[in-house]
Design a protein around this motif. Structure first.
Motif, PDB file in Angstrom:
ATOM      1  N   ALA A  18      53.814   5.589  16.311  1.00 20.14           N
ATOM      2  CA  ALA A  18      55.574   5.436  15.563  1.00 20.14           C
ATOM      3  C   ALA A  18      55.590   4.720  14.615  1.00 20.14           C
ATOM      4  O   ALA A  18      56.773   4.929  13.956  1.00 20.14           O
ATOM      5  N   VAL A  19      54.741   3.523  14.549  1.00 20.50           N
ATOM      6  CA  VAL A  19      55.393   2.648  13.498  1.00 20.50           C
ATOM      7  C   VAL A  19      54.940   3.515  12.190  1.00 20.50           C
ATOM      8  O   VAL A  19      55.491   3.116  10.960  1.00 20.50           O
ATOM      9  N   ARG A  24      56.611   6.424   7.663  1.00 21.40           N
ATOM     10  CA  ARG A  24      55.917   7.923   6.306  1.00 21.40           C
ATOM     11  C   ARG A  24      57.250   7.989   5.892  1.00 21.40           C
ATOM     12  O   ARG A  24      57.649   8.900   5.252  1.00 21.40           O
ATOM     13  N   GLU A  25      58.741   8.097   7.079  1.00 22.05           N
ATOM     14  CA  GLU A  25      59.844   8.673   6.903  1.00 22.05           C
ATOM     15  C   GLU A  25      60.753   7.779   5.622  1.00 22.05           C
ATOM     16  O   GLU A  25      61.555   8.759   5.074  1.00 22.05           O
ATOM     17  N   ALA A  54      63.499  -2.752   8.237  1.00 24.25           N
ATOM     18  CA  ALA A  54      64.535  -1.945   8.828  1.00 24.25           C
ATOM     19  C   ALA A  54      63.878  -0.382   9.101  1.00 24.25           C
ATOM     20  O   ALA A  54      64.252  -0.020  10.811  1.00 24.25           O
ATOM     21  N   ALA A  55      62.546  -0.461   9.113  1.00 24.20           N
ATOM     22  CA  ALA A  55      62.612   0.960   9.702  1.00 24.20           C
ATOM     23  C   ALA A  55      61.096   0.935  10.747  1.00 24.20           C
ATOM     24  O   ALA A  55      61.502   1.650  11.884  1.00 24.20           O
ATOM     25  N   GLY A  60      61.938   0.222  16.515  1.00 21.31           N
ATOM     26  CA  GLY A  60      62.429  -0.522  18.395  1.00 21.31           C
ATOM     27  C   GLY A  60      60.479  -1.405  18.556  1.00 21.31           C
ATOM     28  O   GLY A  60      60.282  -2.600  19.643  1.00 21.31           O
ATOM     29  N   TYR A  61      60.383  -1.799  17.163  1.00 17.90           N
ATOM     30  CA  TYR A  61      58.694  -2.978  17.109  1.00 17.90           C
ATOM     31  C   TYR A  61      59.482  -3.961  16.326  1.00 17.90           C
ATOM     32  O   TYR A  61      60.663  -3.836  15.439  1.00 17.90           O
ATOM     33  N   ALA A  62      59.767  -5.313  15.936  1.00 17.62           N
ATOM     34  CA  ALA A  62      60.086  -6.457  15.409  1.00 17.62           C
ATOM     35  C   ALA A  62      59.099  -6.615  14.250  1.00 17.62           C
ATOM     36  O   ALA A  62      57.634  -6.880  14.775  1.00 17.62           O
ATOM     37  N   VAL A  63      59.282  -7.021  13.005  1.00 21.44           N
ATOM     38  CA  VAL A  63      58.688  -7.494  12.283  1.00 21.44           C
ATOM     39  C   VAL A  63      58.966  -8.842  12.165  1.00 21.44           C
ATOM     40  O   VAL A  63      59.660  -8.968  12.250  1.00 21.44           O
ATOM     41  N   THR A  64      57.979  -9.902  12.696  1.00 23.42           N
ATOM     42  CA  THR A  64      57.611 -11.578  12.625  1.00 23.42           C
ATOM     43  C   THR A  64      57.245 -11.834  10.991  1.00 23.42           C
ATOM     44  O   THR A  64      57.542 -13.393  11.291  1.00 23.42           O
TER      45      THR A  64
END
Length: 67
Positions: A18-19, A24-25, A54-55, A60-64
């Motif tokens: 998913a990530v 890649r989108e 942002a992608a 649905g994942y958090a970049v910390t």
């Protein structure tokens, strides 16, 4: 440029996919390496860090942290 991100919320191979797909989108040519155990994601991309963050957030994942 290579960007190192720490992503929270990944727990399985589906999360890795998913990530990777979210990144890649925004940049189909991006090289993505995910270390599931540490939550570290290395991205080789010409896209700005904020676009990649942002992608991942949208998936649905958090970049910390960013480097």
């Amino acid at each position: 440029m290579t960007i190192e991100l720490h992503v929270e919320g990944m727990s399985c191979q589906h999360c890795v996919s998913a990530v990777t797909n979210a990144i890649r989108e925004h940049d189909a040519a991006a090289q993505v390496q995910v270390d599931l155990a540490s939550g570290r994601v290395l991205v080789e991309s010409a896209q700005p860090i904020e676009a990649l963050k942002a992608a991942i957030d949208e998936a649905g994942y958090a970049v910390t942290s960013l480097r």
